[in-house]
Design an enzyme around this catalytic site. Structure first.
Site, PDB file in Angstrom:
ATOM      1  N   GLU A   1       1.238   3.554  -1.200  1.00  0.00           N
ATOM      2  CA  GLU A   1       2.253   4.476  -1.143  1.00  0.00           C
ATOM      3  C   GLU A   1       2.975   3.552  -1.988  1.00  0.00           C
ATOM      4  OE1 GLU A   1       6.212   1.898   0.882  1.00  0.00           O
ATOM      5  OE2 GLU A   1       4.869   2.742   2.736  1.00  0.00           O
ATOM      6  N   HIS A   2       2.670   1.855  -2.242  1.00  0.00           N
ATOM      7  CA  HIS A   2       3.944   0.782  -2.887  1.00  0.00           C
ATOM      8  C   HIS A   2       3.158   1.441  -4.576  1.00  0.00           C
ATOM      9  CE1 HIS A   2       5.114  -3.000  -0.645  1.00  0.00           C
ATOM     10  NE2 HIS A   2       5.006  -2.118   0.200  1.00  0.00           N
TER      11      HIS A   2
END
Length: 424
Positions: free
Chosen positions: A68-69
């Site tokens: 996600e990051h």
């Protein structure tokens, strides 16, 4: 696009499934100025064991969150500045079962949606950028470790469950993320970020056909089957450990007690079980119950006390949590009240009020674009229709709620997580 109407709720949405498998739902809200767009992936922190192309795979804990990051990085730079230039407010989150990326906008919604879909569809991971992110995520993990609110639930899951991956924090551990590489991220992206394992939901004053057209332009032309997760054998209904204690910088003791419920049925019964669980918890110790009033008057609980039901990929649990000068006394009172209800039954008038209150709460949630879109994606991944919750509420009986309390709220199915103030 096909229209679905729900007259009882005065709600509707339009749906189309693209040739690549991406499901699109648009909730028209012409009277509003804000547009909320979310693209969700049926992939969360618990999906660490899976089969991809028939080959068993095991990944380090925390990959979903790490991924996600890193998706915010693009070959032409980080997307945050691009959203800012178009008036968009983006963010993302990773849960146990789902990862989602979203953007809010009151202008240029088409451009913001196009950028959202473009960056989620563009995996760009280099060893250098992955290594750079490692320290940032390690810092985030340490922040959670220093938070009593996070620690108490992480300790609870480790105590309640024997082997299910929900025992591991969503972000993983400082040790586990050391094993995550660019190759790991590419592998998990290929395994789960396929359009047929994703859903786009848009709410606001938008044209549904334009939403579908933008999705066709910016997502892959073809998709592939998603990986098949493996969560191991079913969990026993008894708690793994009945008690976990820790000392932290807190003003007074805080606790969470949880009780294992029967395995989640999945499919169209998931929402019904969730509503039943919430109702059983409220009937036991919600704010309207005699037990809550007695504990509050005796000074054993305060406004932080809450009860509820949670489910994660085949697991279900009833829980109660809050601050208390005597957590053990609260836990004993909860067990005693469950035993009393099992023997004598609950007040029918109380159950009727709680059912109406729960239904009203879900109706009020329809005022939130964020909640509607999140619930829409969550329900779809579970194989059910979110807007069918009125039928689930109507079908719920007091006997069902009492039966859940009788079976689940017993000492052998429980685990207690406690955090006490540091000595001195």
């Amino acid at each position: 696009m096909k229209a679905y109407s729900f007259p009882q709720l005065q709600e509707q949405y339009l749906e189309e499934i693209l040739p690549n498998g991406l499901r699109i739902r648009v909730i028209p809200k012409p009277e509003f100025a804000k547009t909320y767009s979310i693209i969700a992936v049926n992939y969360g922190s618990v999906d660490t064991h899976f089969q991809l192309d028939g080959v068993p795979c095991v990944t380090p804990d925390g990959v979903a969150h790490y991924l996600e990051h890193k998706l915010f990085d693009m070959p032409d730079g980080n997307v945050m500045q691009q959203f800012s230039s178009m008036g968009g407010s983006p963010n993302a989150f990773t849960g146990y079962t789902m990862t989602a990326y979203y953007v809010e906008a009151t202008e240029r919604w088409e451009d913001n949606l196009r950028l959202l879909l473009r960056y989620v569809s563009t995996p760009y991971f280099t060893e250098e950028s992955v290594e750079k992110e490692r320290g940032i995520i390690a810092q985030e993990i340490r922040m959670y470790e220093d938070s009593a609110d996070s620690r108490i639930y992480e300790n609870l899951f480790r105590a309640l469950y024997d082997h299910h991956p929900v025992r591991v924090p969503i972000a993983g551990t400082v040790e586990s993320i050391q094993a995550i590489t660019a190759e790991t991220l590419h592998q998990c992206y290929r395994a789960f970020y396929t359009p047929s394992n994703m859903m786009l939901c848009v709410a606001g004053p938008v044209d549904a056909e334009r939403v579908a057209a933008i999705a066709r332009e910016t997502t892959p032309a073809a998709g592939s089957p998603a990986a098949r997760p493996d969560y191991g054998p079913p969990e026993a209904l008894t708690g793994h450990r009945q008690r976990v204690e820790e000392r932290m910088e807190v003003a007074m003791p805080t606790f969470t007690v949880a009780f294992k419920c029967e395995a989640e049925p999945g499919g169209r019964d998931t929402m019904a079980r969730e509503i039943l669980g919430d109702m059983a918890a409220e009937l036991l110790a919600g704010e309207s119950t005699p037990l809550y009033h007695r504990l509050y008057e005796e000074g054993l609980i305060d406004s932080s006390f809450s009860v509820g039901y949670e489910s994660v990929k085949g697991l279900g649990m009833l829980s109660a949590s809050g601050d208390s000068r005597d957590p053990d006394a609260v836990v004993r009172a909860i067990l005693d009240e469950a035993d009393r209800i099992a023997r004598e039954g609950a007040d029918p008038a109380l159950f009727s009020r709680l059912l109406r209150s729960g239904y009203g709460r879900r109706i009020r949630e329809l005022d939130s674009f964020e909640n509607i879109c999140y619930r829409m994606c969550q329900s779809c991944f579970a194989g059910e229709e979110y807007y069918q919750f009125p039928a689930c509420c109507r079908a719920l009986s007091q006997e069902q709620a009492e039966a859940m309390l009788r079976e689940a709220v017993v000492p052998e199915r429980s685990a207690v997580s406690l955090i006490y103030p540091k000595k001195g």
